[in-house]
Design an enzyme around this catalytic site. Sequence first.
Site, mmCIF file in Angstrom:
data_model
loop_
_atom_site.group_PDB
_atom_site.id
_atom_site.type_symbol
_atom_site.label_atom_id
_atom_site.label_comp_id
_atom_site.label_asym_id
_atom_site.label_seq_id
_atom_site.Cartn_x
_atom_site.Cartn_y
_atom_site.Cartn_z
ATOM 1 N N SER A 237 0.834 -1.196 0.000
ATOM 2 C CA SER A 237 0.000 0.000 0.000
ATOM 3 C C SER A 237 0.878 1.260 0.000
ATOM 4 O O SER A 237 1.717 1.425 -0.880
ATOM 5 C CB SER A 237 -0.950 -0.041 1.194
ATOM 6 O OG SER A 237 -1.940 0.938 1.105
ATOM 7 N N ASP A 324 -9.603 -4.925 -4.894
ATOM 8 C CA ASP A 324 -9.025 -3.983 -3.936
ATOM 9 C C ASP A 324 -9.872 -2.706 -3.912
ATOM 10 O O ASP A 324 -9.939 -1.992 -4.912
ATOM 11 C CB ASP A 324 -7.587 -3.658 -4.344
ATOM 12 C CG ASP A 324 -6.833 -2.874 -3.279
ATOM 13 O OD1 ASP A 324 -7.477 -2.110 -2.531
ATOM 14 O OD2 ASP A 324 -5.605 -3.015 -3.198
ATOM 15 N N HIS A 363 -7.802 -5.531 -0.146
ATOM 16 C CA HIS A 363 -6.600 -4.699 -0.067
ATOM 17 C C HIS A 363 -5.466 -5.308 0.750
ATOM 18 O O HIS A 363 -4.301 -4.982 0.523
ATOM 19 C CB HIS A 363 -6.969 -3.331 0.519
ATOM 20 C CG HIS A 363 -5.828 -2.361 0.581
ATOM 21 N ND1 HIS A 363 -5.146 -1.942 -0.547
ATOM 22 C CD2 HIS A 363 -5.230 -1.732 1.634
ATOM 23 C CE1 HIS A 363 -4.195 -1.093 -0.194
ATOM 24 N NE2 HIS A 363 -4.216 -0.959 1.117
#
Length: 386
Positions: A237, A324, A363
């Site tokens: 991320s 995601d 995610h």
Amino acid sequence: MRKRAEPVPPEHESFGRAPLDRECSIKQKLRIPGTKGHYPHDSDCDSKGMKRFGRRYGLWSRLRMFLIFLLGLYIAIPFLVKICPAIQTQLVFLNLVRFPYFIDLKRPEDQGLNHTCNFYLQPEEDVSIGVWHTVPAVLWKDAQGKDLEWYEEVLSTSYPVILYLHGNAGTRGGDHRVQLYKVLSSMGYHVISFDYRGWGDSVGSPSESGMTYDALHVFDWIKARSGDNPVYIWGHSLGTGVATNLVRRLCERETPPDSLILESPFTNIREEAKSHPFSVIYRYFPGFDWFFLDPITASGIKFANDDNVKYISCPLLILHAEDDPVIPFHLGKKLYNIAAPARSLRDYKVQFVPFHKDLGYRHKYIYRSPELRQILRDFLGNTEQQ
């Protein structure tokens, strides 16, 4: 001549108390001018009607005020962000959002990591960062009761090392992060994770340059103790932005890592912010870029993965789930399309691995994939036999 309606006799009055609304309706139809007050229950009808009207008006008035408040807030927020860029900076880092809230980062064993050592490094004066070192699972018995010196020495044994750079919010003790450490440890990797300055129990104020310097300091600490063992960098991320910043700098000084792994990456922070679910209600707001994106850039936050990959000289693996909801899949794919033909990566393997949306990895749950182990073996080499 029309006949005047007769009053309701008292002995029949009880039959006239059927639903009040129907009674009032009938009386309105029968009433003749000048007969106001002739019916015994006219005052009841008027009183009930006024109360009902008052309730409806009061409800609508409150609803209208609430809608006006929401509209005012909706319009005010962009101006607040523009006037105070620190708000947008906090939305990018979310370093004050700490969860789980009640864990002791000094005790990784409380999270099931009983072969992990907690310690602190000082990249700069007045900056301290908390670090976890998880040894390969095959060494967990040897690790019981050992001190920091033993953990440092074991880095030089024949096991590769993964430096993990986490995303925004939470700490190195976040559940999905801990679960990934366990997977990697079971595969025979040392896992070094840490909280950037301003996160968890680390001391300092967050910034892109500061986060990158923290990562560089930890990398150098690892290299000074790991001998010739491979060192891989894994960013997730927002951590992918730190990872590409770090690897670009390492390549420029000709000390690249053995591989770079990007999980759920984006192209750059402006495109990510524009695609983030938080931006949905403002995405088509007039001047969106000026109000929301320019303050991020003005704060020195770029995380330009799309530019950094053009200067990276090491194998690159990108992992991204199609479902995601935080960093859209198309941004990870776009980054791969930029990296694959890059001249600096011409002599290195560049691979993109998608995870179908039906798997539900979203995610931060790619660690759950049964195929992840084989993907890493194929890309990094097998370590489990060591």
